[in-house]
Design an enzyme around this catalytic site. Structure first.
Site, PDB file in Angstrom:
ATOM      1  N   ARG A   1      27.396  -1.221 -16.290  1.00  0.00           N
ATOM      2  CA  ARG A   1      27.614  -1.980 -15.038  1.00  0.00           C
ATOM      3  C   ARG A   1      27.874  -3.444 -15.364  1.00  0.00           C
ATOM      4  NH1 ARG A   1      22.650  -1.371 -11.177  1.00  0.00           N
ATOM      5  NH2 ARG A   1      23.435   0.727 -10.854  1.00  0.00           N
TER       6      ARG A   1
ATOM      7  N   ARG B   1      19.467  -9.312 -10.101  1.00  0.00           N
ATOM      8  CA  ARG B   1      20.702  -8.537 -10.310  1.00  0.00           C
ATOM      9  C   ARG B   1      21.940  -9.295  -9.835  1.00  0.00           C
ATOM     10  NH1 ARG B   1      19.674  -3.018 -10.425  1.00  0.00           N
ATOM     11  NH2 ARG B   1      17.734  -2.611 -11.505  1.00  0.00           N
TER      12      ARG B   1
ATOM     13  N   LYS C   1      13.167  -4.623 -10.126  1.00  0.00           N
ATOM     14  CA  LYS C   1      14.460  -5.272  -9.865  1.00  0.00           C
ATOM     15  C   LYS C   1      14.346  -6.280  -8.720  1.00  0.00           C
ATOM     16  CE  LYS C   1      16.335  -1.190  -8.978  1.00  0.00           C
ATOM     17  NZ  LYS C   1      17.110  -0.043  -8.455  1.00  0.00           N
TER      18      LYS C   1
ATOM     19  N   LYS D   1      16.946  -8.570  -5.917  1.00  0.00           N
ATOM     20  CA  LYS D   1      18.344  -8.670  -5.454  1.00  0.00           C
ATOM     21  C   LYS D   1      18.552  -9.811  -4.459  1.00  0.00           C
ATOM     22  CE  LYS D   1      19.177  -3.797  -6.248  1.00  0.00           C
ATOM     23  NZ  LYS D   1      19.552  -2.494  -5.681  1.00  0.00           N
TER      24      LYS D   1
ATOM     25  N   CYS E   1      26.724   6.923  -2.278  1.00  0.00           N
ATOM     26  CA  CYS E   1      26.343   6.534  -3.631  1.00  0.00           C
ATOM     27  C   CYS E   1      26.961   7.513  -4.631  1.00  0.00           C
ATOM     28  CB  CYS E   1      24.833   6.526  -3.763  1.00  0.00           C
ATOM     29  SG  CYS E   1      24.146   8.182  -3.852  1.00  0.00           S
TER      30      CYS E   1
ATOM     31  N   CYS F   1      24.245  10.593 -11.885  1.00  0.00           N
ATOM     32  CA  CYS F   1      22.952   9.987 -11.579  1.00  0.00           C
ATOM     33  C   CYS F   1      21.808  10.962 -11.848  1.00  0.00           C
ATOM     34  CB  CYS F   1      22.899   9.518 -10.133  1.00  0.00           C
ATOM     35  SG  CYS F   1      21.285   8.805  -9.772  1.00  0.00           S
TER      36      CYS F   1
ATOM     37  N   CYS G   1      19.663  10.754  -2.907  1.00  0.00           N
ATOM     38  CA  CYS G   1      18.189  10.738  -2.980  1.00  0.00           C
ATOM     39  C   CYS G   1      17.719   9.548  -2.163  1.00  0.00           C
ATOM     40  CB  CYS G   1      17.733  10.679  -4.444  1.00  0.00           C
ATOM     41  SG  CYS G   1      17.626   9.015  -5.113  1.00  0.00           S
TER      42      CYS G   1
ATOM     43  N   CYS H   1      20.878   3.781  -2.564  1.00  0.00           N
ATOM     44  CA  CYS H   1      21.917   2.970  -3.198  1.00  0.00           C
ATOM     45  C   CYS H   1      23.116   2.709  -2.287  1.00  0.00           C
ATOM     46  CB  CYS H   1      22.361   3.618  -4.504  1.00  0.00           C
ATOM     47  SG  CYS H   1      21.019   3.781  -5.690  1.00  0.00           S
TER      48      CYS H   1
HETATM   49 FE1  SRM Z   1      20.923   2.059  -7.108  1.00  0.00          FE
HETATM   50  C1  SRM Z   1      18.810   3.506  -9.260  1.00  0.00           C
HETATM   51  C2  SRM Z   1      23.510   3.560  -8.600  1.00  0.00           C
HETATM   52  C3  SRM Z   1      23.014   0.046  -5.408  1.00  0.00           C
HETATM   53  C4  SRM Z   1      18.395   1.254  -4.930  1.00  0.00           C
HETATM   54  N1  SRM Z   1      21.110   3.268  -8.704  1.00  0.00           N
HETATM   55  C5  SRM Z   1      20.106   3.719  -9.495  1.00  0.00           C
HETATM   56  C6  SRM Z   1      20.644   4.460 -10.721  1.00  0.00           C
HETATM   57  C7  SRM Z   1      20.774   3.469 -11.794  1.00  0.00           C
HETATM   58  C8  SRM Z   1      19.843   5.699 -11.140  1.00  0.00           C
HETATM   59  C9  SRM Z   1      18.774   5.561 -12.171  1.00  0.00           C
HETATM   60  O1  SRM Z   1      17.894   4.682 -12.063  1.00  0.00           O
HETATM   61  O2  SRM Z   1      18.761   6.400 -13.078  1.00  0.00           O
HETATM   62  C10 SRM Z   1      21.995   4.882 -10.166  1.00  0.00           C
HETATM   63  C11 SRM Z   1      23.093   5.108 -11.203  1.00  0.00           C
HETATM   64  C12 SRM Z   1      24.014   6.199 -10.735  1.00  0.00           C
HETATM   65  C13 SRM Z   1      25.238   6.324 -11.518  1.00  0.00           C
HETATM   66  O3  SRM Z   1      25.462   7.423 -12.074  1.00  0.00           O
HETATM   67  O4  SRM Z   1      26.025   5.402 -11.574  1.00  0.00           O
HETATM   68  C14 SRM Z   1      22.238   3.839  -9.102  1.00  0.00           C
HETATM   69  N2  SRM Z   1      22.868   1.761  -7.116  1.00  0.00           N
HETATM   70  C15 SRM Z   1      23.793   2.560  -7.722  1.00  0.00           C
HETATM   71  C16 SRM Z   1      25.192   2.222  -7.285  1.00  0.00           C
HETATM   72  C17 SRM Z   1      26.229   2.388  -8.387  1.00  0.00           C
HETATM   73  C18 SRM Z   1      25.538   3.080  -6.070  1.00  0.00           C
HETATM   74  C19 SRM Z   1      26.994   3.104  -5.684  1.00  0.00           C
HETATM   75  O5  SRM Z   1      27.469   4.213  -5.554  1.00  0.00           O
HETATM   76  O6  SRM Z   1      27.610   2.071  -5.477  1.00  0.00           O
HETATM   77  C20 SRM Z   1      24.972   0.777  -6.821  1.00  0.00           C
HETATM   78  C21 SRM Z   1      25.133  -0.211  -7.929  1.00  0.00           C
HETATM   79  C22 SRM Z   1      24.849  -1.574  -7.465  1.00  0.00           C
HETATM   80  C23 SRM Z   1      25.154  -2.655  -8.447  1.00  0.00           C
HETATM   81  O7  SRM Z   1      26.329  -2.851  -8.706  1.00  0.00           O
HETATM   82  O8  SRM Z   1      24.221  -3.321  -8.908  1.00  0.00           O
HETATM   83  C24 SRM Z   1      23.510   0.831  -6.405  1.00  0.00           C
HETATM   84  N3  SRM Z   1      20.709   0.798  -5.540  1.00  0.00           N
HETATM   85  C25 SRM Z   1      21.734   0.139  -4.910  1.00  0.00           C
HETATM   86  C26 SRM Z   1      21.291  -0.374  -3.659  1.00  0.00           C
HETATM   87  C27 SRM Z   1      22.144  -1.111  -2.650  1.00  0.00           C
HETATM   88  C28 SRM Z   1      22.082  -2.603  -2.810  1.00  0.00           C
HETATM   89  O9  SRM Z   1      21.476  -3.109  -3.762  1.00  0.00           O
HETATM   90  O10 SRM Z   1      22.645  -3.280  -1.971  1.00  0.00           O
HETATM   91  C29 SRM Z   1      19.960  -0.004  -3.512  1.00  0.00           C
HETATM   92  C30 SRM Z   1      19.064  -0.270  -2.282  1.00  0.00           C
HETATM   93  C31 SRM Z   1      18.644  -1.665  -2.145  1.00  0.00           C
HETATM   94  C32 SRM Z   1      17.372  -1.905  -2.857  1.00  0.00           C
HETATM   95  O11 SRM Z   1      17.395  -2.075  -4.070  1.00  0.00           O
HETATM   96  O12 SRM Z   1      16.322  -1.865  -2.206  1.00  0.00           O
HETATM   97  C33 SRM Z   1      19.601   0.722  -4.707  1.00  0.00           C
HETATM   98  N4  SRM Z   1      18.898   2.292  -7.126  1.00  0.00           N
HETATM   99  C34 SRM Z   1      18.049   1.967  -6.118  1.00  0.00           C
HETATM  100  C35 SRM Z   1      16.724   2.433  -6.443  1.00  0.00           C
HETATM  101  C36 SRM Z   1      15.469   2.293  -5.561  1.00  0.00           C
HETATM  102  C37 SRM Z   1      14.736   1.044  -5.825  1.00  0.00           C
HETATM  103  C38 SRM Z   1      13.450   0.972  -5.053  1.00  0.00           C
HETATM  104  O13 SRM Z   1      13.163  -0.057  -4.483  1.00  0.00           O
HETATM  105  O14 SRM Z   1      12.694   1.942  -5.048  1.00  0.00           O
HETATM  106  C39 SRM Z   1      16.831   3.087  -7.689  1.00  0.00           C
HETATM  107  C40 SRM Z   1      15.707   3.786  -8.477  1.00  0.00           C
HETATM  108  C41 SRM Z   1      14.857   2.841  -9.231  1.00  0.00           C
HETATM  109  O15 SRM Z   1      15.082   1.650  -9.305  1.00  0.00           O
HETATM  110  O16 SRM Z   1      13.864   3.341  -9.777  1.00  0.00           O
HETATM  111  C42 SRM Z   1      18.196   2.989  -8.088  1.00  0.00           C
HETATM  112 FE1  SF4 Z   2      21.334   8.138  -7.610  1.00  0.00          FE
HETATM  113 FE2  SF4 Z   2      19.713   8.230  -5.572  1.00  0.00          FE
HETATM  114 FE3  SF4 Z   2      20.997   5.982  -6.102  1.00  0.00          FE
HETATM  115 FE4  SF4 Z   2      22.321   7.994  -5.158  1.00  0.00          FE
HETATM  116  S1  SF4 Z   2      20.678   6.931  -4.074  1.00  0.00           S
HETATM  117  S2  SF4 Z   2      22.936   6.770  -6.923  1.00  0.00           S
HETATM  118  S3  SF4 Z   2      21.306   9.718  -6.021  1.00  0.00           S
HETATM  119  S4  SF4 Z   2      19.474   6.898  -7.370  1.00  0.00           S
END
Ligand code: SRM
Ligand code: SF4
Length: 570
Positions: A81, A150, A214, A216, A435, A441, A480, A484
């Site tokens: 990323r 981030r 993390k 943001k 997502c 993922c 899930c 995201c």
């Molecule tokens: Fe996310 C984890 C993809 C935006 C909340 N996110 C992940 C991981 C890295 C899975 C992992 O930990 O093994 C995913 C990788 C999937 C893949 O195969 O690429 C993943 N997140 C994404 C992306 C690529 C989704 C998309 O389709 O666009 C986004 C990348 C953002 C970036 O460029 O930095 C993405 N993730 C978000 C957002 C939206 C936002 O930030 O505006 C959220 C919700 C906002 C927030 O953080 O509260 C988000 N991602 C999570 C979480 C839950 C965090 C939590 O508070 O519990 C995880 C899991 C974790 O951190 O343990 C996670």
């Molecule tokens: Fe993966 Fe869950 Fe984030 Fe979708 S919402 S990219 S399934 S961690």
């Protein structure tokens, strides 16, 4: 120094805290394990550290069972990323990402919900070269994941281009100033010589343990709330007075993630705590981060986000602590009004005679389909485009800053490759995001990006039956509950529960200012469509003038409003 009245939760530090502590500022044994040719994977401890360098080890889940049967190790590959503050890239940078996606990745690019690029499918042996090549075009992947600040987002809608430039500069400044200071990234990936240092000199702000989780930051420019400012740990809302940027309202404590079955986890909206002028933003962000550093939960990671710190300590106490650390007080928050959190498509004219084209990119996936050469088309544009590319938080793409002379040439390429503003789609489809989920993922419980277009075809039929083709209703699907695609801020939200099964949510506000609530649990496609047919038909017949879908379902008594994240599950 901490406030005696505020405390961090007790409990033994989580395993990740230990890994960071022993890592010598995010180095671990990454340099060595990346060289190892025996396995395509890396040990779990190093993978935890790897996140801080912008990458995760994944495996292709489509191949998992077959490889297990053949007694092979999983099809390991890395996701990378980029840190791209405000989502702005040059043509040179776009072309590099396109080239790397083909050379080392799976031949596609993912535009993420935080305005940046991901490449999937990179093999371990190609990681270093990929990062070096990214670096050669003045981009990096530092802190794109991990327990640090981030990628800083900002509104990308181009219709206030003058303010956008200022806001983008600020997003970049925040992103740069809040970077970890360790040279680990430069040593491991860019062959910089190793330098020793003390915790105080290496990481004056983060310290050796970095943050509990993390963090943001996003900046929104009303009336667009495209970046969903209330979902950010720390948000800034631009206040424009007499056409000029006066400063920002500050929000703290937002976040989307939760875990199924654990009501102590919930999505939450950030709350406005005051107004600051632009010159004070970086100081404020640093101090907010140190509060989370000192008081966040380092024992249980699922309770560790800043939103829980704020809710546990109390908003006023956190604000008081912030002002104490700052040595100055925030002004009273100023008036603002958001009206949407989606993107505005097609050509728009900005300032200084520059044009911007917002393209619809389904699921944020840049790929060449059999009958739609999206990736090739954008590449051809990048070869001649002197302006910029803007990756939006709704996973779309803006070809920005096109001069009137160049517009003809760019338009011709847009036409030649059939690149689309999505005008032939329903407004609901253009307002849908998903997502990544399967197959990359590791946390996905159900499909999202690969399935949503299929579901949308069926939802479109219902929309057409009810004459709602032009009605913008935001739909968000995640594989899930991590959120995201900011599911809890979609007027219709789906969260994956199991393969083919989703929880369905309703009632979020169209402008991102109210969370949704669960309407049905664990339902499959047939039931989803049945429910939507009833509700959308009622919306078509019973809505008041200009009433948004998210407001209608509450007024009609279909769902109760979520007034705060703490009552999301009630
Ligand atoms: Fe996310 C984890 C993809 C935006 C909340 N996110 C992940 C991981 C890295 C899975 C992992 O930990 O093994 C995913 C990788 C999937 C893949 O195969 O690429 C993943 N997140 C994404 C992306 C690529 C989704 C998309 O389709 O666009 C986004 C990348 C953002 C970036 O460029 O930095 C993405 N993730 C978000 C957002 C939206 C936002 O930030 O505006 C959220 C919700 C906002 C927030 O953080 O509260 C988000 N991602 C999570 C979480 C839950 C965090 C939590 O508070 O519990 C995880 C899991 C974790 O951190 O343990 C996670
Ligand atoms: Fe993966 Fe869950 Fe984030 Fe979708 S919402 S990219 S399934 S961690």
């Amino acid at each position: 120094m901490g406030n005696q009245l505020l405390t961090a939760p007790g409990g033994a530090p989580s395993d990740v805290e230990g890994i960071k502590d022993r890592s010598n500022f995010l180095r671990g044994t990454l340099a060595e394990v990346m060289e190892d040719r025996i396995s395509a994977g890396i040990p779990d401890d190093d993978n935890r550290l790897m996140k801080h360098h912008g990458s995760y080890l994944q495996d292709d889940r489509d191949l998992r069972t077959e490889r297990q049967k053949q007694k092979l190790e999983p099809a390991y590959q890395f996701m990378l990323r980029v840190r791209l503050p405000g989502g702005v890239a040059t043509s040179e940078q776009w072309l590099m990402m396109d080239e790397l996606a083909h050379k080392y990745g799976n031949g596609t690019l993912k535009l993420t919900t935080r305005e940046t690029f991901q490449i999937h499918g990179i093999l371990k042996w190609n990681m270093k070269q990929t990062i070096k090549d990214i670096h050669s075009t003045m981009m990096d992947t530092v802190a794109a994941c991990g327990d640090v600040n981030r990628n800083v987002m900002c509104t990308s809608n181009p219709y206030q281009s003058e303010v956008h430039t200022e806001v983008h500069t600020l997003a970049k400044k925040l992103s740069d100033d809040l970077l970890p200071q360790t040279r680990a990234y430069h040593e491991i990936w860019l062959d910089e010589e190793k330098v020793a240092g003390t915790p105080e000199t290496v990481e004056p702000m983060y310290g050796p343990l970095y943050l509990p989780r993390k963090f943001k930051i996003g900046i929104a420019v009303p009336p667009a709330n495209d970046i969903d400012v209330f979902s950010q740990d720390l948000g800034f809302i631009a206040i424009i007075e007499e056409g000029k940027l006066a400063g920002f309202n500050v929000t703290i404590g937002g976040g989307m993630g939760m875990s199924h079955g654990d009501t102590q986890t919930y999505p939450q909206l950030g709350k406005v705590i005051g107004f600051v002028t632009t010159d004070k933003i970086v100081d404020l962000a640093e101090k907010v981060i140190t509060i989370q550093r000192d008081y966040g939960n380092r024992s249980v990671r699922k309770y560790a986000r800043f939103k829980y710190t704020v809710d546990r300590l109390g908003l006023q106490n956190v604000k008081d602590e912030l002002e104490k650390r700052l040595g100055w007080t925030l002004d009273e928050a100023r008036e603002f009004r958001f009206d949407h959190n989606g993107d505005r498509y097609g050509w728009q004219k900005g300032v200084k005679g520059k044009w911007h084209f917002t393209m619809f990119v389904e699921g944020g996936r840049i790929i060449d389909y059999d009958n739609y050469k999206l990736m090739t088309g954008i590449r051809e544009i990048a070869k001649v485009h002197n302006g910029d590319f803007r990756l939006t938080s709704n996973q779309n793409l803006i070809i920005g800053n096109v001069s009137t002379q160049a517009k003809k040439k760019i338009s011709a390429l847009i036409d030649q490759y059939g690149l689309t503003d999505g005008a032939h789609h329903s407004a609901i489809r253009r307002s849908a995001i998903a997502c990544v989920a399967l197959p990359t993922c590791g946390l996905a419980m159900a499909e999202a990006e690969r399935y949503l277009p299929e579901l949308m075809n069926k939802i479109d039929a219902i929309v057409d039956e009810n004459g709602l083709r032009d009605k913008e209703i935001t739909i968000r699907m995640t594989g899930c509950p991590n959120g995201c695609a900011r599911h809890a801020l979609g007027e219709i939200g789906f969260i994956g529960k199991a393969v083919g099964k989703y929880n369905m949510y309703l009632g979020a506000a169209h402008d991102g200012s109210r969370l949704s609530k669960m309407y049905r649990e664990n339902i499959g496609e047939e039931e989803i469509l049945k429910e939507l047919r009833v509700i959308l038909t009622r919306y078509a017949n019973e809505r008041q003038e200009s009433e948004h879908f998210g407001d209608f379902v509450i007024r009609a008594g279909i769902i109760e409003a979520t007034t705060d994240g703490t009552n999301f599950h009630q």
